[in-house]
Design a protein around this motif. Structure first.
Motif, PDB file in Angstrom:
ATOM      1  N   THR A  92     -31.852  -8.126  38.893  1.00 55.28           N
ATOM      2  CA  THR A  92     -31.728  -8.318  37.452  1.00 55.28           C
ATOM      3  C   THR A  92     -30.534  -9.195  37.104  1.00 55.28           C
ATOM      4  O   THR A  92     -30.609 -10.032  36.197  1.00 55.28           O
ATOM      5  CB  THR A  92     -31.580  -6.957  36.747  1.00 55.28           C
ATOM      6  OG1 THR A  92     -32.640  -6.101  37.162  1.00 55.28           O
ATOM      7  CG2 THR A  92     -31.630  -7.108  35.242  1.00 55.28           C
ATOM      8  N   ALA A  93     -29.430  -9.005  37.819  1.00 59.63           N
ATOM      9  CA  ALA A  93     -28.225  -9.792  37.554  1.00 59.63           C
ATOM     10  C   ALA A  93     -28.477 -11.286  37.749  1.00 59.63           C
ATOM     11  O   ALA A  93     -27.913 -12.128  37.044  1.00 59.63           O
ATOM     12  CB  ALA A  93     -27.086  -9.331  38.453  1.00 59.63           C
ATOM     13  N   ILE A  94     -29.334 -11.613  38.703  1.00 63.09           N
ATOM     14  CA  ILE A  94     -29.644 -13.027  38.969  1.00 63.09           C
ATOM     15  C   ILE A  94     -30.652 -13.568  37.958  1.00 63.09           C
ATOM     16  O   ILE A  94     -30.505 -14.676  37.430  1.00 63.09           O
ATOM     17  CB  ILE A  94     -30.199 -13.182  40.403  1.00 63.09           C
ATOM     18  CG1 ILE A  94     -29.110 -12.825  41.428  1.00 63.09           C
ATOM     19  CG2 ILE A  94     -30.697 -14.608  40.636  1.00 63.09           C
ATOM     20  CD1 ILE A  94     -29.621 -12.757  42.850  1.00 63.09           C
ATOM     21  N   LEU A  95     -31.689 -12.768  37.672  1.00 64.63           N
ATOM     22  CA  LEU A  95     -32.782 -13.262  36.836  1.00 64.63           C
ATOM     23  C   LEU A  95     -32.472 -13.268  35.345  1.00 64.63           C
ATOM     24  O   LEU A  95     -32.977 -14.128  34.608  1.00 64.63           O
ATOM     25  CB  LEU A  95     -34.034 -12.407  37.083  1.00 64.63           C
ATOM     26  CG  LEU A  95     -34.685 -12.540  38.458  1.00 64.63           C
ATOM     27  CD1 LEU A  95     -35.853 -11.575  38.585  1.00 64.63           C
ATOM     28  CD2 LEU A  95     -35.165 -13.969  38.682  1.00 64.63           C
ATOM     29  N   ASP A  96     -31.656 -12.321  34.874  1.00 64.40           N
ATOM     30  CA  ASP A  96     -31.380 -12.216  33.436  1.00 64.40           C
ATOM     31  C   ASP A  96     -30.849 -13.521  32.832  1.00 64.40           C
ATOM     32  O   ASP A  96     -31.448 -14.056  31.899  1.00 64.40           O
ATOM     33  CB  ASP A  96     -30.406 -11.069  33.165  1.00 64.40           C
ATOM     34  CG  ASP A  96     -31.129  -9.848  32.627  1.00 64.40           C
ATOM     35  OD1 ASP A  96     -32.354  -9.929  32.403  1.00 64.40           O
ATOM     36  OD2 ASP A  96     -30.487  -8.816  32.432  1.00 64.40           O
TER      37      ASP A  96
END
Length: 431
Positions: A165-169
């Protein structure tokens, strides 16, 4: 104490990673400078918490039942039971997720959402809710890892989703300019990774097999004795929060957004306290299976001490940094007073929420799950509705104070009851 710290500490790292990403998600959306988007997340999350309560309750039942069987040296039975119950978990959460998505618009409207906040919140739930079985699987597999004592692998399960999530957000929200829809897609992909990571990390423990049809009703009966009261218990808090959200919506989207900022900070700040509920449960269950009630009491008291330490540290950090929080999340209007009130004073009430959560864990794992149901629903009804209703006459700050006062009463009563249950067990096994 060492066992509790290791199990809860590793669980807290995983939970904190997930909640921190959720907090960053909200932070990214707040930087779009559209209060309807932040309010939409607040309303949608209120319903998502109800879904998560069902998933968490089944995971608690699975972990407690499996841990008890392992403690009694019945690993073969534990494997068959766990494998069959996973089928039930997926079916229940798939039905719940799809139903929530179908009725998202009227449910959000009932909470007080309107205009852009209603439309954005509905779109968010349409994407996220059907993926509920994925996060439920992740919770269940992580619970099984804690039941066999592998806290590090259980932590990896949640860390995998958090990193995803940290990468995609930021990529989806800002890079592809997808806004709230990007946040929803990121959440679904993260849930996929959590589920996959759970299966990969559990491979070496021989805790899963191809589900046997005849074991499904047996597992439902055995695990359901713990899971159903645990679901009912965990449902109480989010349902109480629905009433709080509805009450807060009377004061405008800025008040709802301010409450949402608090709701995002709390899981990060108290991840260790929340992890205690999932971590000390298997410890209590195994020691109960091994007929060691003195160790059950030691585990319970260690959890209370760690809760007090965590709340004191969080209070100091929030009080010192409340201005930074206001600036980072672009809090406006009525939300400013709410965030200040929480950071400087109301945060202390989470000591009593910790007492309630740890006591509920003891009830669920020591053969008195209905106690936890009673205390949680007491807090969500008698400890929330009258207090919040009276506080609402004094504005949004009154709503927050009313909610805090209710938990002081029920948290204290739950702790006394849990100590009484443990004391009765000690008398039973000493006679």
């Amino acid at each position: 104490m060492r066992h509790v710290v290791v199990m809860a500490g590793t669980g807290a790292i995983g939970l904190m990673a997930v909640f921190l990403v959720d907090l960053l998600n909200f932070l990214y959306i707040s930087h779009l400078h559209d209060p309807t988007l932040t309010a939409a997340i607040a309303f949608a999350t209120s319903l998502s918490f109800v879904q998560s309560a069902v998933s968490l309750g089944m995971s608690i039942g699975l972990g407690a039942s499996t841990g008890r069987l392992i403690g009694a040296c019945r690993s073969h039975r534990a494997r068959r039971q766990a494998s069959a119950f996973l089928v039930v978990m997926v079916g229940v959460t798939l039905l719940l997720g799809c139903t929530t998505a179908f009725f998202a618009h009227p449910l959000l409207a009932l909470l007080g959402a309107h205009g852009g906040a209603l439309e954005h919140g509905t779109s968010f739930l349409h994407i996220v809710s059907p993926a509920l079985p994925l996060i439920c699987l992740g919770m269940a597999l992580s619970s099984l890892l804690r039941a066999v004592g592998d806290a590090k692998r259980a932590m990896r399960v949640t860390l995998t989703g958090a990193i995803c999530t940290a990468i995609l957000d930021p990529l989806l929200i800002f890079g592809l300019h997808m806004g709230l829809e990007g946040a929803a897609i990121s959440t679904v992909l993260s849930r996929c990774m959590i589920s996959l990571s759970g299966f990969l990390n559990l491979r070496g423990y021989n805790m899963l097999e191809w589900p046997r049809r005849r074991m499904i009703p047996i597992s439902c009966q055995d695990i359901g004795k713990i899971a159903l009261p645990a679901i009912a218990t965990n449902m109480a808090t989010p349902i109480g929060n629905l009433f709080v959200t509805r009450s807060m919506s009377r004061f405008g989207l800025e008040a709802v957004s301010g409450q949402a900022v608090v709701d995002r900070m709390v899981p990060v700040a108290f991840a260790f306290v929340f992890a205690l509920t999932g971590s000390v449960g298997p410890i209590m269950a195994q020691n109960l299976g091994a007929r060691q009630p003195a160790r059950v009491r030691e585990t319970f008291l260690a959890a209370l001490k760690l809760t007090a330490l965590c709340v004191a540290l969080a209070w100091a950090i929030f009080a010192a940094g409340h201005n930074i929080i206001l600036q980072a999340f672009h809090v406006q209007g009525a939300g400013i007073a709410l965030v200040k009130l929480f950071c400087c004073w109301v945060v202390a009430s989470y000591m009593f929420i910790g007492l309630l959560f740890v006591s509920n864990t003891a009830f669920n794992n020591l053969g008195h799950p209905l106690y936890s149901t009673g205390f949680n629903w007491g807090r969500a009804t008698l400890g929330t509705i009258p207090f919040v209703a009276i506080g609402a006459h004094y504005g949004p700050q009154g709503v927050m104070i009313g909610q805090a006062l209710g938990v002081v009463v029920f948290g204290s009563l739950a702790m006394v009851a849990a100590l009484s249950v443990i004391g009765n067990l000690e008398k039973k096994y000493s006679s």
